[in-house]
Design a protein around this motif. Structure first.
Motif, PDB file in Angstrom:
ATOM      1  N   ALA A  50       0.834  -1.268   0.054  1.00 56.71           N
ATOM      2  CA  ALA A  50       0.088  -0.111   0.034  1.00 56.71           C
ATOM      3  C   ALA A  50       1.025   1.104  -0.160  1.00 56.71           C
ATOM      4  O   ALA A  50       0.537   2.184  -0.829  1.00 56.71           O
ATOM      5  N   LEU A  53       2.641   1.582  -3.522  1.00 54.42           N
ATOM      6  CA  LEU A  53       1.458   2.253  -4.596  1.00 54.42           C
ATOM      7  C   LEU A  53       1.299   3.389  -4.373  1.00 54.42           C
ATOM      8  O   LEU A  53       1.125   4.344  -5.203  1.00 54.42           O
ATOM      9  N   HIS A  54       0.949   3.924  -3.183  1.00 51.97           N
ATOM     10  CA  HIS A  54       0.626   5.311  -2.875  1.00 51.97           C
ATOM     11  C   HIS A  54       2.040   6.241  -3.058  1.00 51.97           C
ATOM     12  O   HIS A  54       1.685   7.432  -3.697  1.00 51.97           O
ATOM     13  N   THR A  60      -4.677   4.501  -3.400  1.00 55.78           N
ATOM     14  CA  THR A  60      -4.585   3.105  -2.637  1.00 55.78           C
ATOM     15  C   THR A  60      -5.637   3.220  -1.305  1.00 55.78           C
ATOM     16  O   THR A  60      -5.616   4.323  -0.859  1.00 55.78           O
ATOM     17  N   HIS A  62      -6.566   0.457   1.720  1.00 57.59           N
ATOM     18  CA  HIS A  62      -6.064  -0.879   2.424  1.00 57.59           C
ATOM     19  C   HIS A  62      -7.027  -1.311   3.403  1.00 57.59           C
ATOM     20  O   HIS A  62      -7.893  -0.596   4.105  1.00 57.59           O
ATOM     21  N   SER A 135     -12.900   0.098  -7.216  1.00 56.19           N
ATOM     22  CA  SER A 135     -11.868  -0.217  -7.368  1.00 56.19           C
ATOM     23  C   SER A 135     -11.253  -0.793  -8.945  1.00 56.19           C
ATOM     24  O   SER A 135     -12.237  -1.510  -9.250  1.00 56.19           O
TER      25      SER A 135
END
Length: 307
Positions: A50, A53-54, A60, A62, A135
């Motif tokens: 996470a 990606l962020h 993102t 979680h 998503s």
């Protein structure tokens, strides 16, 4: 339908206690005097994916179970401080934790506390459906509750990735994850024949891409019937710890994939992100930024006719 989340990360939230040891394996002794000491910080596989990606600019979110305990507070603080949305489900047995023994060369040995989980643990179906509906992609950790979320994600129509970590290619536990995901990451650490396992995953499941990471040897990518070797990328600063390198590789690869890049370039992004992770001390949670990543990956040359 609005897709305002690029990647939904399921599972893998927890804390690690870092213990620096003089060597691995650690010979038996009554005691050791260690430096720089013992430190606990938030960050297990889902947290690191996470965060990666962020840091690369992807929206993102979680989702995982957390306890009402000091370890859970550390996980919540990590997400809050980095601006990563977190949906938590109460975990009565407590937040997942592990002890990482880290050697001078950056290698690690992880000891996972499996008492922080119960057979009946689940991610609520309604929560999974609602988040999946918003998503583009879901990355699923191989924790017990996430196995029950796989059919829900498949029904929601999102693409799925997973990391099997040090799977031996035979343990049936990982098979549900391996055969449900569209993109599968696995370490070569315990695979006697990584290509055979990669092809087994693709033949028995629905994976379009299988990536086997091999540390300093780079990675192997199975796509469109061909296995391609991707060399490791030398880090810009000295290697201090390998913790989180595989998670960072996955984040870099997914960044490229969701941007529509060719598979080879996705793997290069992963290699650069993984190399960066090896330069981060085990006591910190950090990830390469998009600017840093793109600075190390040159733009492909245009065809001669287009020049």
């Amino acid at each position: 339908m609005s897709r305002d989340i690029d990647v939904l990360v399921l599972g893998g939230a927890g804390v690690d206690t870092i213990v620096h040891v003089p060597e691995l394996p650690l010979p038996y002794a009554d005691s050791y005097m260690i430096q720089p000491g013992i430190e606990t910080r938030a960050g297990q596989t889902g947290d690191f994916v996470a965060l990666g990606l962020h840091s690369l600019g992807l929206r993102t979110h979680h989702l995982d179970l957390l306890g009402d305990d000091p370890e859970g507070d550390l996980v919540r603080a990590l997400h809050r401080d980095r601006g990563i949305p977190l949906t938590e489900v109460h975990q009565s047995s407590g937040t997942k934790r592990a002890v990482n023994l880290v050697g001078p060369d950056g290698r690690r040995l992880s000891l996972y506390d499996i008492s922080r989980g119960r057979e009946e643990d689940r991610l609520p179906e309604r929560t999974v459906r609602d988040l999946a509906a918003s998503s583009r992609h879901a990355h699923v950790s191989i924790t017990h509750p996430c196995a029950f979320a796989l059919p829900i994600l498949r029904e929601a129509g999102v693409t799925i990735s997973t990391d099997l970590h040090d799977w031996d290619g035979e343990n049936p536990y990982q098979e549900a994850f391996a055969y449900t995901a569209d993109i599968v990451f696995v370490s070569t650490t315990r695979l006697p024949d990584h290509e055979r396992t990669m092809r087994k995953i693709m033949e028995n499941g629905r994976a379009e891409i299988v990536v086997a990471t091999a540390g300093a040897e780079g990675a192997y990518v199975l796509y469109d019937g061909e296995v391609t070797h991707v060399p490791a990328v030398p880090p810009l600063t000295p290697v201090v710890d390998s913790n989180g390198a595989g998670d960072s590789f996955a984040a870099g690869f997914l960044y490229g994939r969701l941007a529509g890049e060719p598979v080879g370039r996705c793997a290069l992004y992963g290699a650069v992100a993984g190399a960066y992770a090896c330069t981060v001390p085990a006591t910190r949670a950090d990830a390469i930024s998009r600017a840093q990543l793109l600075d190390q990956v040159p733009e492909p040359e245009a065809p001669a006719a287009a020049r």
